[in-house]
Design a protein around this motif. Structure first.
Motif, PDB file in Angstrom:
ATOM      1  N   LYS A  11       0.844  -1.193   0.000  1.00  0.00           N
ATOM      2  CA  LYS A  11       0.000   0.000   0.000  1.00  0.00           C
ATOM      3  C   LYS A  11       0.881   1.245   0.000  1.00  0.00           C
ATOM      4  N   ILE A  12       0.639   2.120  -0.975  1.00  0.00           N
ATOM      5  CA  ILE A  12       1.385   3.377  -1.077  1.00  0.00           C
ATOM      6  C   ILE A  12       0.357   4.499  -1.020  1.00  0.00           C
ATOM      7  N   ARG A 123       5.655   3.769  11.180  1.00  0.00           N
ATOM      8  CA  ARG A 123       4.626   4.448  10.387  1.00  0.00           C
ATOM      9  C   ARG A 123       4.067   3.569   9.265  1.00  0.00           C
ATOM     10  N   ASN A 124       4.573   2.336   9.183  1.00  0.00           N
ATOM     11  CA  ASN A 124       4.186   1.385   8.133  1.00  0.00           C
ATOM     12  C   ASN A 124       4.339   1.997   6.738  1.00  0.00           C
ATOM     13  N   ILE A 125       5.487   2.608   6.507  1.00  0.00           N
ATOM     14  CA  ILE A 125       5.790   3.247   5.230  1.00  0.00           C
ATOM     15  C   ILE A 125       6.638   2.301   4.391  1.00  0.00           C
ATOM     16  N   PRO A 126       6.209   2.010   3.166  1.00  0.00           N
ATOM     17  CA  PRO A 126       7.012   1.115   2.322  1.00  0.00           C
ATOM     18  C   PRO A 126       8.334   1.744   1.917  1.00  0.00           C
ATOM     19  N   ILE A 127       9.307   0.880   1.768  1.00  0.00           N
ATOM     20  CA  ILE A 127      10.633   1.301   1.321  1.00  0.00           C
ATOM     21  C   ILE A 127      10.886   0.714  -0.057  1.00  0.00           C
ATOM     22  N   ARG A 128      11.216   1.567  -1.010  1.00  0.00           N
ATOM     23  CA  ARG A 128      11.637   1.075  -2.316  1.00  0.00           C
ATOM     24  C   ARG A 128      13.156   0.964  -2.303  1.00  0.00           C
ATOM     25  N   VAL A 129      13.627  -0.244  -2.453  1.00  0.00           N
ATOM     26  CA  VAL A 129      15.063  -0.498  -2.507  1.00  0.00           C
ATOM     27  C   VAL A 129      15.503  -0.342  -3.953  1.00  0.00           C
ATOM     28  N   GLY A 130      16.267   0.695  -4.214  1.00  0.00           N
ATOM     29  CA  GLY A 130      16.665   0.989  -5.586  1.00  0.00           C
ATOM     30  C   GLY A 130      18.132   0.732  -5.838  1.00  0.00           C
ATOM     31  N   VAL A 131      18.421  -0.041  -6.870  1.00  0.00           N
ATOM     32  CA  VAL A 131      19.801  -0.313  -7.272  1.00  0.00           C
ATOM     33  C   VAL A 131      19.970   0.076  -8.728  1.00  0.00           C
ATOM     34  N   ASN A 132      21.026   0.823  -8.994  1.00  0.00           N
ATOM     35  CA  ASN A 132      21.308   1.305 -10.345  1.00  0.00           C
ATOM     36  C   ASN A 132      22.630   0.725 -10.829  1.00  0.00           C
ATOM     37  N   SER A 133      22.654   0.291 -12.078  1.00  0.00           N
ATOM     38  CA  SER A 133      23.887  -0.324 -12.609  1.00  0.00           C
ATOM     39  C   SER A 133      25.079   0.627 -12.530  1.00  0.00           C
ATOM     40  N   GLY A 134      24.800   1.933 -12.554  1.00  0.00           N
ATOM     41  CA  GLY A 134      25.886   2.905 -12.518  1.00  0.00           C
ATOM     42  C   GLY A 134      26.561   3.017 -11.168  1.00  0.00           C
ATOM     43  N   SER A 135      25.941   2.481 -10.125  1.00  0.00           N
ATOM     44  CA  SER A 135      26.527   2.566  -8.781  1.00  0.00           C
ATOM     45  C   SER A 135      26.735   1.186  -8.173  1.00  0.00           C
TER      46      SER A 135
END
Length: 354
Positions: A11-12, A123-135
Motif C-alpha cells: 500500500k502506497i 509508520r508502516n511506510i514502504p521502502i523502495r530499494v533501488g539499485v542502479n547499474s551505474g553505482s
C-alpha cells in the motif's frame, strides 16, 4: 507464469501495487522540492494526464519539510527520493511521505539503515530499494568481471536481505540500467527470486525520441513476461511526456484500457491532404478524451484509407482537399479538409450518446 499475480501487495498512500493489481504509472518532479508552489503545479499537470504515483527528491531538510505541504495539495501518493543522507529519509517520513526510495548501500552503515527501517516500521511506510547499474559495488563488478545483470540482482537482493534481517518486509524493488537488454535480463533473473513488487524502468534512457524507443522495447519485453507492478518512462524532456508514453506502452501491450488509440498512415505520393499536420492535431484532440476507449484512424488516401478506417471506431479517409467520415465501419459523408478536426471533435464529444 504471471509473476505480478504472486507478488506481495504493498500500500502506497491511497493506492496499492502488487498481487495482480493494475500496473501504476509513476513520474518524478524536476522542480526544486523546496519550491512548494512550482512542485505542486507540476504534479497537478502530471495528475491531469494520468500520473498515479509521484516521486520528489529530498536532498535537504527544507525539502523534507516541504513534503508535508506538497502532500496536502495533491491527490496521488508521494514518494521521497533519498541519496546518501539517512536523516533525510527519516525527515521525509516524519513529514508524511507515503513511501521512500533509498539505496541502503549509500546512506551509511548498518546502524543508519536500521534507524530508517525503525521509523518506516513505526509508520508502516514502504521502502523502495533501488539499485542502479551505474553505482554497482566494486566487489560485484570484480566478481562478475564488469557490470552485469547478475551483479545488479545480487546487489538488490543483498540490500533486501539487509532490511529483512531488521524484521521489515514492506518493500518494493527497483533495478535499473541504461543498457536495455541488461535491464531486461536482470528483471528476468530477479522475478523468480523475490516476492516483492517491482518498479520497472529504463534509467537515463535519453531524450523524448531515444528514451521512448528504449523504454518501449525494455518495458515491453519485461511487462510482456508478467513482470512489473509499477513503471516509469524516464525521459529527458517534459515530464508530461513520460505519462503519455507509459499509458501508450501499457495500452499497446493490452495491460490497460481507456484513452483513444490513434492510428495513421505514414503518407506517400498519393496523399493529397496535409496528413502529417492532421495526424498530430488528431492526436492532440484525442488526449482531451481520456475516458473514451476507442480507435480513431487518420488515413491519407483512397487506396487503403477507407478499408483501414472501417476497422476503427471513427476515421477520416483523405481525398483531394476532402475526405470520407467513417464511423463504426460505415461511410457517413464527405467533408472538406477544413472541417476534419471540428467534425471529429463533435463526434468524440457526442460518442457516448450514440
Amino acid at each position: 507464469m504471471m509473476y505480478r499475480d504472486h507478488t506481495k501487495v504493498v500500500k502506497i498512500g491511497n493506492r496499492v501495487i502488487g498481487g495482480g493489481n493494475p500496473i501504476l504509472i509513476q513520474s518524478m518532479t524536476n522542480t526544486p522540492t523546496e519550491d512548494v508552489a512550482a512542485t505542486v503545479a507540476q504534479i497537478h499537470r502530471l495528475e491531469e494526464v494520468g500520473c498515479e504515483i509521484i516521486r520528489c527528491t529530498v536532498p535537504t531538510l527544507e525539502a523534507a519539510k516541504a513534503i508535508s505541504e506538497i502532500r496536502k495539495q495533491i491527490s496521488i501518493p508521494l514518494v521521497a527520493d533519498i541519496h546518501f543522507d539517512y536523516k533525510m529519509a527519516i525527515a521525509a517520513m516524519e513529514n508524511g511521505a507515503d513511501k521512500i526510495r533509498i539505496n541502503p548501500g549509500n546512506i551509511g552503515g548498518a546502524d543508519r539503515v536500521a534507524e530508517v527501517v525503525r521509523v518506516a516500521r513505526e509508520r508502516n511506510i514502504p521502502i523502495r530499494v533501488g539499485v542502479n547499474s551505474g553505482s554497482l559495488e566494486k566487489d560485484l563488478v570484480e566478481k562478475y568481471h564488469g557490470v552485469t545483470a547478475e551483479g545488479i540482482v545480487e546487489s538488490a537482493l543483498d540490500k533486501v536481505h539487509m532490511i529483512e534481517d531488521l524484521g521489515y518486509d514492506n518493500l518494493v524493488i527497483s533495478i535499473k540500467s541504461s543498457d536495455v537488454m541488461m535491464c531486461v535480463h536482470a528483471h528476468e533473473l530477479l522475478a523468480g527470486k523475490t516476492p516483492y513488487p517491482l518498479h520497472v524502468g529504463i534509467t537515463e534512457s535519453g531524450t523524448v525520441l531515444s528514451g521512448n524507443i528504449k523504454s518501449a522495447i525494455g518495458l515491453g519485453l519485461i511487462l510482456n513476461q508478467g513482470i512489473g507492478d509499477t513503471i516509469r518512462v524516464s525521459l529527458t524532456g517534459d515530464v508530461v511526456e513520460e505519462i503519455k508514453s507509459a499509458k501508450l506502452i501499457l495500452r499497446t501491450l493490452g495491460l490497460r484500457k481507456g484513452g483513444i488509440e490513434v492510428v495513421s498512415c505514414p503518407t506517400c505520393g498519393r496523399t493529397k491532404i496535409d496528413q502529417i499536420s492532421l495526424a498530430n492535431q488528431v492526436e492532440a484532440l484525442a488526449a482531451q478524451f481520456p475516458n473514451l476507449d476507442i480507435k480513431v484512424a487518420v488515413m491519407g488516401c483512397v487506396v487503403n484509407g477507407p478499408g483501414e478506417a472501417k476497422e476503427a471506431d471513427l476515421g477520416i479517409a483523405g481525398g483531394i482537399g476532402e475526405g470520407l467520415l467513417i464511423k463504426k465501419g460505415q461511410i457517413i459523408r464527405k467533408i472538406p479538409e477544413a472541417e476534419f478536426i471540428p467534425t471529429l471533435r463533435y463526434e468524440l464529444e457526442h460518442w457516448n450518446e450514440q
